[in-house]
Design a protein around this motif. Sequence first.
Motif, PDB file in Angstrom:
ATOM      1  N   LYS A   6       1.067  14.862  -1.809  1.00 19.88           N
ATOM      2  CA  LYS A   6       0.548  14.895  -3.209  1.00 19.88           C
ATOM      3  C   LYS A   6       0.494  16.367  -3.595  1.00 19.88           C
ATOM      4  O   LYS A   6       0.943  16.742  -4.930  1.00 19.88           O
ATOM      5  CB  LYS A   6      -0.883  14.383  -3.214  1.00 19.88           C
ATOM      6  CG  LYS A   6      -1.146  13.131  -3.370  1.00 19.88           C
ATOM      7  CD  LYS A   6      -2.633  12.466  -3.332  1.00 19.88           C
ATOM      8  CE  LYS A   6      -2.624  11.149  -3.236  1.00 19.88           C
ATOM      9  NZ  LYS A   6      -3.678  10.416  -2.857  1.00 19.88           N
ATOM     10  N   ASN A 662      -0.492  -7.282  -5.816  1.00 22.90           N
ATOM     11  CA  ASN A 662      -1.467  -6.218  -5.380  1.00 22.90           C
ATOM     12  C   ASN A 662      -2.624  -6.548  -4.315  1.00 22.90           C
ATOM     13  O   ASN A 662      -3.206  -5.563  -3.526  1.00 22.90           O
ATOM     14  CB  ASN A 662      -1.964  -5.169  -6.372  1.00 22.90           C
ATOM     15  CG  ASN A 662      -0.963  -4.507  -7.115  1.00 22.90           C
ATOM     16  OD1 ASN A 662      -0.002  -3.939  -6.622  1.00 22.90           O
ATOM     17  ND2 ASN A 662      -0.848  -4.964  -8.568  1.00 22.90           N
ATOM     18  N   ASP A 665      -0.394  -8.392   1.201  1.00 17.27           N
ATOM     19  CA  ASP A 665       0.500  -7.474   2.093  1.00 17.27           C
ATOM     20  C   ASP A 665       1.195  -8.188   2.959  1.00 17.27           C
ATOM     21  O   ASP A 665       0.667  -9.299   3.773  1.00 17.27           O
ATOM     22  CB  ASP A 665      -0.534  -6.605   2.703  1.00 17.27           C
ATOM     23  CG  ASP A 665       0.387  -5.410   3.615  1.00 17.27           C
ATOM     24  OD1 ASP A 665       1.285  -5.303   3.002  1.00 17.27           O
ATOM     25  OD2 ASP A 665      -0.192  -4.961   4.451  1.00 17.27           O
ATOM     26  N   GLU A 714       1.413   3.588  -8.807  1.00 15.45           N
ATOM     27  CA  GLU A 714       0.412   3.115  -7.703  1.00 15.45           C
ATOM     28  C   GLU A 714       1.280   3.670  -6.438  1.00 15.45           C
ATOM     29  O   GLU A 714       0.572   4.084  -5.401  1.00 15.45           O
ATOM     30  CB  GLU A 714       0.344   1.607  -7.678  1.00 15.45           C
ATOM     31  CG  GLU A 714      -0.582   1.066  -8.641  1.00 15.45           C
ATOM     32  CD  GLU A 714       0.110  -0.324  -9.164  1.00 15.45           C
ATOM     33  OE1 GLU A 714       0.383  -1.003  -8.464  1.00 15.45           O
ATOM     34  OE2 GLU A 714      -0.474  -0.718 -10.327  1.00 15.45           O
ATOM     35  N   GLU A 717       1.074   7.446  -5.708  1.00 10.88           N
ATOM     36  CA  GLU A 717      -0.254   7.532  -5.282  1.00 10.88           C
ATOM     37  C   GLU A 717      -0.145   7.517  -3.805  1.00 10.88           C
ATOM     38  O   GLU A 717      -0.928   8.236  -2.960  1.00 10.88           O
ATOM     39  CB  GLU A 717      -1.204   6.742  -6.173  1.00 10.88           C
ATOM     40  CG  GLU A 717      -2.631   6.941  -5.980  1.00 10.88           C
ATOM     41  CD  GLU A 717      -3.146   8.535  -6.341  1.00 10.88           C
ATOM     42  OE1 GLU A 717      -2.342   9.147  -7.176  1.00 10.88           O
ATOM     43  OE2 GLU A 717      -4.053   9.028  -5.692  1.00 10.88           O
ATOM     44  N   LYS A 718       0.343   6.264  -3.513  1.00 10.44           N
ATOM     45  CA  LYS A 718       0.222   6.000  -2.183  1.00 10.44           C
ATOM     46  C   LYS A 718       1.264   6.838  -1.062  1.00 10.44           C
ATOM     47  O   LYS A 718       0.750   6.948   0.067  1.00 10.44           O
ATOM     48  CB  LYS A 718       0.123   4.363  -1.837  1.00 10.44           C
ATOM     49  CG  LYS A 718      -0.509   3.798  -0.643  1.00 10.44           C
ATOM     50  CD  LYS A 718      -0.512   2.342  -0.904  1.00 10.44           C
ATOM     51  CE  LYS A 718      -0.641   1.534   0.409  1.00 10.44           C
ATOM     52  NZ  LYS A 718      -0.574   0.045   0.244  1.00 10.44           N
ATOM     53  N   TYR A 719       2.467   6.876  -1.590  1.00 10.99           N
ATOM     54  CA  TYR A 719       3.491   7.392  -0.478  1.00 10.99           C
ATOM     55  C   TYR A 719       4.081   8.434  -1.216  1.00 10.99           C
ATOM     56  O   TYR A 719       4.900   9.257  -0.460  1.00 10.99           O
ATOM     57  CB  TYR A 719       4.533   6.238  -0.497  1.00 10.99           C
ATOM     58  CG  TYR A 719       4.018   4.921   0.036  1.00 10.99           C
ATOM     59  CD1 TYR A 719       3.700   4.800   1.641  1.00 10.99           C
ATOM     60  CD2 TYR A 719       3.834   3.861  -0.708  1.00 10.99           C
ATOM     61  CE1 TYR A 719       3.235   3.660   1.883  1.00 10.99           C
ATOM     62  CE2 TYR A 719       3.446   2.482   0.010  1.00 10.99           C
ATOM     63  CZ  TYR A 719       3.144   2.379   1.185  1.00 10.99           C
ATOM     64  OH  TYR A 719       2.611   1.562   1.554  1.00 10.99           O
ATOM     65  N   GLU A 746       6.975   1.386   4.012  1.00  6.27           N
ATOM     66  CA  GLU A 746       6.365   1.943   4.968  1.00  6.27           C
ATOM     67  C   GLU A 746       7.483   2.539   5.844  1.00  6.27           C
ATOM     68  O   GLU A 746       7.247   3.680   6.383  1.00  6.27           O
ATOM     69  CB  GLU A 746       5.683   0.926   6.025  1.00  6.27           C
ATOM     70  CG  GLU A 746       4.547   0.314   5.263  1.00  6.27           C
ATOM     71  CD  GLU A 746       3.221   1.320   5.356  1.00  6.27           C
ATOM     72  OE1 GLU A 746       3.415   2.472   6.070  1.00  6.27           O
ATOM     73  OE2 GLU A 746       2.234   0.765   4.648  1.00  6.27           O
TER      74      GLU A 746
END
Length: 927
Positions: A6, A662, A665, A714, A717-719, A746
């Motif tokens: 980030k 969303n 998973d 999104e 933000e996560k990765y 991942e």
Amino acid sequence: MEYNFKEIEKKWQEFWRAHNTFVAPNHSSKPKYYVLDMFPYPSGSGLHVGHPLGYIASDIYARYMRHRGYNVLHPMGFDAYGLPAEQYAIQTGTHPQITTYKNIDRYRVQLDKIGFSFDWSREVRTSDPHYYKWTQWTFIQLFEHWYSNKTNKAEPIAELIKTFAAEGNKGLDATCTECDIFSAGDWNSWNEQQQQEALMNYRLAYLSDTWVNWCPDLGTVLANDEVKDGLSERGGHPVERKLMKQWSLRITAYAQRLLDGLKELEWTESLLEIQKHWIGRSEGASVNFSIKGHDKVLEVFTTRPDTLWGATFMVLAPEHEWVEEITAPDKKDEVMAYVEMAKNRSERERVAEVKKISGVFTGAYGINPANGEEIPIWIADYVLMGYGTGAIMAVPAHDSRDFAFAKHFKIPIIQVVAKEGEQSSEPAGWDDSYDAKEGVMINSGFISGMPVKDAIRATIDKLEKDNIGFGSVNFRLRDAIFSRQRYWGEPFPVYYKDGMPYMLDVSELPLELPEVDKYLPTESGEPPLARAQNWVNKDGYPLETNTMPGFAGSSAYYYRYMDPNNDKEYFSKEANQYWQDVDLYIGGDEHASGHLIYARFWSMFLFDIGLACKEEPFKKLINQGKIQGRSNFVYRLQGSNTFVSLNLIKDYNTSPIHVDINMVDNDVLDQDAFRSWRPEFKDAEFILEDGKYICGWEIEKMSKSKHNVQNPDELIEKYGADTLRLYEMFLGPLEHHKPWDTKGIEGVFRFIRKLWRLYHDNDGTFMITDEDPNAAELKILHRTIKKIREDIERFSFNTAVSTFMICVNELSDLECRKKQILEPLAVLIAPYAPHIGEELWHQLGHENTLTYSAYPEWDGKYLVEESFLYPVSFNGKLRFKLEFPLDMSREEIEKAVLESEEAQRWLENKPPKKVIVVPKRIINVVI
RNA sequence: GCCCGGAUGGCGGAAUUGGUAGACGCGCUGGUCUCAAAAACCAGUUUCUUUUAGAAGUGCCGGUUCGACCCCGGCUCCGGGUACCA
């Protein structure tokens, strides 16, 4: 400390902006390279993960070319006119400009977060007066030019006027609307209005009564490429045919050049194929048929003049202008009823009823010029007014539509082509026509016995000699209808005086889009611009109330990027000379028959008038595949609030419901998220398998209503953006359509962190040594450089990502922390993952961006092998492997193989029939 | 109907010139570390069989070749384009 994407990504995005890192100068000693994306229409829902796929690929290539020493033009802008913003304006009263600019801002934020290397100083917006000034300017130029088939280019109307005044239009070879021959005397005796009307037939932008695709729900006409299956492409509204006064562009003048130009383009086969089809060139002949009892001749186009002797009837399109005149008095009622019916049918109905045979006999007869036979003239809607002359000679024996028609109405069928070496047969007994492209002519007078090809030639020669026809070429391509009865588009720089259109002076441009009280047609059905106050030119003449279509603004935006802030001209000669054309264009193949045809046409015209130095604007083009949605489903037990896991539904009576991806998973539902998703699911019960709720899935279009939209925000933000960029590339070949699935992201994220750990210890301390690398490390690096370069060159970005993974895995295994290996690696990966690349580069001690650092080169000396581990096959089946030095001769290898212990087992003491040794590849023993 | 493209493990895909099919990643299984979890790491993972090994296998049928996912012929299915274009 772990890798903090980030912070790092934000830091470098700010750095690039502050230092204008990606601004490309128009003057440079470097070679140029132009990488272009199809600019987006900024929709209200923002970017989803499908949009950036092509942008990531082009960005990788752009960054790669900068590393290689090119001055790279990589701009971005917005296709800012469009129906959605206007429809929204109609509903809410919000000016489309406000909606559009808001959406653009959102797009910009989203694009910036992905780390694209766009030169934003060159941004264009098609709805910006500084931009559309030049769209209007081009329209004026089109109006002021005509197409000469002699010089094969656009020529000024001013020259044409001189010609008309001196010699009329007799010897003129132009692509024009069909019109009568006039002399210089005629021309000179005409008044202004008559002269203008004559010129209108020649102008490349012209006003005429045209059969258009009218879409009542959208209140506008549409171009052919905007209509699919009788429905509007946007919104799926019904379309009907209507005769209206419209502006058109004479793109048909360029049909042959548009076709020929395809040869030199590096586009995909399928795209070239679509364009070829759309242009649709057919070679054949024009043949004149006289009409019994009239002094008119009916001209038809046929690709098979050789089958003239088999023409047993003729057919006119219902809209053909002579229908009324030639119809026999006793047939009038019947014919007019049919014409009325055909006219009022919607495009949709027409398409749906294609298989139905309908038609009506006019009572008139044409004379077959081949044999003097009288043949009936019919009216049928399987003949289209827009192609050829709207009239055909029907050869039922050798055309399936004519055959079906003749059978249905019991019209004679005569066979005129037979298969080589076969006898003729009675066509009445056939099930279908014999659409013979090859064969021998029969029953055909002087061409009988000739093969088809020769017969075509001979017939055309005869027709030309007798002056009743000539060899001719027809195109499927139609002139592009250029008027739209909408508000949110470029105003035409046109005013009307005595009903005749005139162009504004170039100095009056841009003619800005006026304000209106409502974005709807007027009560009398005029377009929204008719609501504008004072919509008149400086002399008080009324201005045009139509606006231009969506493709107007996108037809030359790639040229404007070359010189986007030029107020004096579209783009300067110098800028154009330097940037020339687009070297790499990436975008969706849905633009194959629209934008890409119009843009090529526009470019050819700008070339003709000396503005552009290249005829073809897009040298190489890649179609990125669409990203499809992957929807998830839960299965509700009928009449209950209980949901059954996927693999149990066969035992229950359930119905599927879309769930938001969303809260799923790996197809496992987050039950709590589901319960709080909607009030009705608050008390949902689940029937689980292995303690989990497994969702079903399906590949569908990505859309809000299917709850399968994935926004890049999104994921970033996560990765982080680097992971998103790599993952989108890793998904598969760029050109393939593929479903979106976050399953694998991942793995890519793990890879990025593993890369980080190559340079850092567990505490996050930068740990690079100056030690000399060993042979194994150098080999890994140079093998990787070689493969990455090869992969980028062939736009194989997915395999490049794999290659990086292999490299990092191997260097991790060796615990390599050597600068001489890891520094080149940081540059190597930077086009793909620019933020981490910059950060590592910075930590390696560099002050400046790595954007312009040379891309690593591979050196073959590190890759030399001394031996090769040969797979040894027996009869093509792999049995074992043996290692041999590379300098060992084939004979020696063969001997060594046969003597080896393993080989003995398979030979069983029999001598081999043959031994194949392919150096560095394989050994195959045949027994 | 016509034209183009495609079909490879549970999944996305790799194999660039006819030469080791399944790289890389996901998922799954087992393990290490940990009180535990996360993270990380290690091993396995096409199918079948009588499992130190063998057989089958790239949509189906056939062919060419020492050797075929790859070339040729014939099909099936999927995706896209186009559709009375004379």
